[in-house]
Scaffold this motif. Structure first.
Motif, short mmCIF file in Angstrom:
data_model
loop_
_atom_site.label_atom_id
_atom_site.label_comp_id
_atom_site.label_asym_id
_atom_site.label_seq_id
_atom_site.Cartn_x
_atom_site.Cartn_y
_atom_site.Cartn_z
N LYS A 242 0.88 -1.27 0.29
CA LYS A 242 0.11 -0.76 -0.04
C LYS A 242 1.04 0.96 0.39
CE LYS A 242 -3.71 -1.88 1.99
NZ LYS A 242 -4.99 -1.78 3.25
N TYR A 243 1.57 1.13 0.57
CA TYR A 243 2.66 2.41 0.71
C TYR A 243 3.50 3.00 -0.32
CZ TYR A 243 5.96 6.13 2.04
OH TYR A 243 7.03 7.31 1.71
N PRO A 244 3.76 2.34 -1.65
CA PRO A 244 3.57 2.87 -3.15
C PRO A 244 2.35 3.35 -3.17
CG PRO A 244 4.79 0.74 -3.14
CD PRO A 244 4.07 1.11 -1.39
N LEU A 245 1.49 3.17 -3.49
CA LEU A 245 0.41 3.33 -3.57
C LEU A 245 0.20 5.34 -3.26
CD1 LEU A 245 -2.40 0.17 -3.92
CD2 LEU A 245 -0.85 2.02 -5.74
N ILE A 246 0.02 5.08 -1.70
CA ILE A 246 0.34 6.35 -0.90
C ILE A 246 0.81 7.31 -1.38
CG2 ILE A 246 -0.21 7.28 1.09
CD1 ILE A 246 -1.02 4.31 2.51
N SER A 247 2.28 7.01 -1.03
CA SER A 247 3.48 8.00 -1.94
C SER A 247 2.85 8.68 -3.04
CB SER A 247 4.70 7.08 -2.04
OG SER A 247 5.65 7.26 -2.36
N SER A 248 2.60 7.83 -4.16
CA SER A 248 2.22 8.09 -5.41
C SER A 248 0.89 8.80 -5.94
CB SER A 248 2.39 7.23 -6.73
OG SER A 248 0.96 6.46 -6.61
N GLY A 249 -0.37 8.66 -5.05
CA GLY A 249 -1.57 9.20 -5.10
C GLY A 249 -1.98 9.95 -4.57
N VAL A 250 -0.80 10.64 -3.20
CA VAL A 250 -0.55 11.86 -2.14
C VAL A 250 -0.79 13.50 -2.91
CG1 VAL A 250 1.74 11.78 -1.32
CG2 VAL A 250 0.03 12.43 0.46
#
Length: 490
Positions: free
Chosen positions: A238-246
């Motif tokens: 999940k962190y890569p998705l959060i990092s890009s989506g933020v």
């Protein structure tokens, strides 16, 4: 099957044992100071935002103790700990030490209160500057030591290194910082070795000092109540998705999670309970919402999951033949820590102290522990009622001995609301006021302190083979003495 076992669990809410003396009642633990040791009972109570939740969480206390005991053993090479024994699944006994009064928090990720403060624009935590462009859930380059005060009441407050030095001195401040980071790194290793692997997010340690200045790890270590953990695989997904989506939310991950709640990472910590309260609109100072049955079950499942992951052992659900409180008393009796019963001597005035001492001495001859309280039924009616209600919470059997002269309102008043028997033994001899209490006042009456002690021994004998033996021997010795005297005369 698992859900049914959780729902049917016998929880431990209360552990009040007057025999051990005054209890320091925390939000989760009940603490007794006994001689050179501290006896701590981990109940199944749960707290959040410095408020107790109305529910109990099945198995929580014993699971926390099991995890903490394992962590103590696996960190002994870093620092000695205060653990002495665990005579019951919910009980640990530790050395009595002087708490340094610092909550030693170590953070490996931008998470929790740090993340919330960062998203509000703060770039300094506990006097330490943190870089720009961090986001929630991000791993820090190095673990961050963020100590706080240890408040008796209310929230803890962040402390700078200078404030820690001012409180305990430069040498101790440097030592606990260094050790805390080492303990955190060991927690990271233990979590990585879990099955499935866990990520050790942040944690809290406490330290105590003995008379020689030696420092020990105390309280608990690396438990879900003192730490945050999550499954490593979930963070990695999940962190890569959060990092890009933020980026679409101004760098604020909290706003992203509102739009995409499926990206929120499941924690093994008290954060689950905190989130339930926040979602219910709870604010500190307001009535605490009750968790649903499903939420209680989920809470227990998380404690069990982190225990099984860290220890590589399957949690064995206890088979309840007796209530948890009865088991606790029985185990402490077997360990020789308590007798498992106690006589409370209530006097109406400090002028009755001599009579109280006589009663205590007579009880001691039977091996019956006793505690003394002074409370006037006439002058301190509310205090007397509060004392009776306090002892009504005892998980071990009690007898209250009323030791009041003049008009004995104490025995009658106490016996009206007490769950335990009251015996009157006035200090001024044949005091008939003990016999004239109104309907509903059920005190018994013994004139002599030695008769009171035997009466109490008879009431407690159902709980003690030792008292049964003493009572038989007492009768047999009296009869033998009479027969010997008769033989001399005949």
């Amino acid at each position: 099957m698992t859900v049914d076992l959780i729902k049917q669990a016998e929880c431990l809410e209360e552990s009040f044992m007057p025999e051990l003396g005054p209890v320091k009642k925390g939000k989760v633990r009940d603490i007794y100071f006994t001689g050179d040791n501290v006896l701590m009972v981990a109940t199944d109570r749960v707290s959040a935002f410095d408020h107790n939740i109305p529910n109990l969480i099945p198995y929580k206390g014993m699971l926390l103790n099991k995890i903490a005991e394992r962590s103590f053993k696996m960190t002994e090479d870093i620092i000695p700990n205060a653990l002495i024994a665990s005579p019951d699944p919910n009980v640990v006994i530790q050395k009595k030490l002087t708490n340094l009064g610092i909550e030693c928090i170590v953070r490996g990720y931008v998470w929790g209160s740090m993340a919330a403060a960062y998203e509000k624009g703060e770039r300094s935590i506990c006097g330490v500057s943190v870089p720009e462009n961090l986001i929630r859930y991000q791993k820090l380059d190095e673990p961050l030591f963020t100590p706080t005060t240890k408040a008796e009441h209310g929230p803890d407050e962040n402390m700078t290194h200078e404030e820690v030095v001012a409180k305990i001195g430069a040498e101790k401040a440097a030592f606990i910082k260094e050790v805390s980071i080492k303990l955190y790194q060991r927690g990271v290793e233990m979590a990585a070795a879990a099955n499935p692997p866990l990520m050790f997010i942040d944690t809290k340690y406490e330290f105590g000092e003995d008379a020689d200045g030696k420092i020990y790890l105390i309280d608990e270590a690396n438990t879900p109540d003192s730490s945050r953990m999550c499954e490593l695989s979930e963070w990695e997904a999940k962190y890569p998705l959060i990092s890009s989506g933020v980026k679409d939310f101004g760098g604020n991950a909290s706003e992203l999670l509102k739009a995409k709640p499926e990206l929120k990472i499941k924690e093994f910590s008290k954060q689950y309970v905190r989130d339930i309260l926040l979602e219910a609109g709870f604010k500190p100072g307001k009535e605490v919402p009750k968790l649903t049955e499903e939420q209680v079950v989920e809470c227990t499942k998380r404690y069990i999951q982190v225990y099984e992951s860290l220890t590589h052992e399957t949690f064995t659900y206890p088979k309840y033949c007796v209530p948890a409180s009865t088991r606790l008393v029985s185990n402490l009796k077997e360990a020789g820590i308590i007798k498992g019963y106690c006589a409370m001597i209530f006097a109406g005035s400090n002028s009755d102290l001599g009579h109280m001492e006589k009663l205590a001495k007579c009880l001691d001859e039977w091996g019956i522990p006793s505690k003394k309280r002074i409370c006037s039924a006439h002058k301190q009616a509310l205090k007397l009622d509060a004392a009776v209600q306090l002892y009504n919470r005892s998980i071990e059997p009690l007898v209250i001995i009323g030791c009041a002269g003049g008009t004995d309102a104490l025995s009658g008043t106490a016996s009206w609301s007490s769950l335990f028997p009251i015996v009157s033994c006035p200090p001024d001899g044949r005091n008939e006021s003990c016999l004239l209490n109104p309907p509903g006042s059920s005190n018994s009456y013994c004139l002599r302190p030695d008769n009171v002690a035997k009466h109490v021994a008879q009431m407690f004998s159902i709980h003690s083979k030792d008292l049964q033996r003493r009572l038989r021997e007492n009768c047999e010795s009296k009869v033998a003495a009479l027969e010997a005297a008769d033989a001399e005369q005949w």
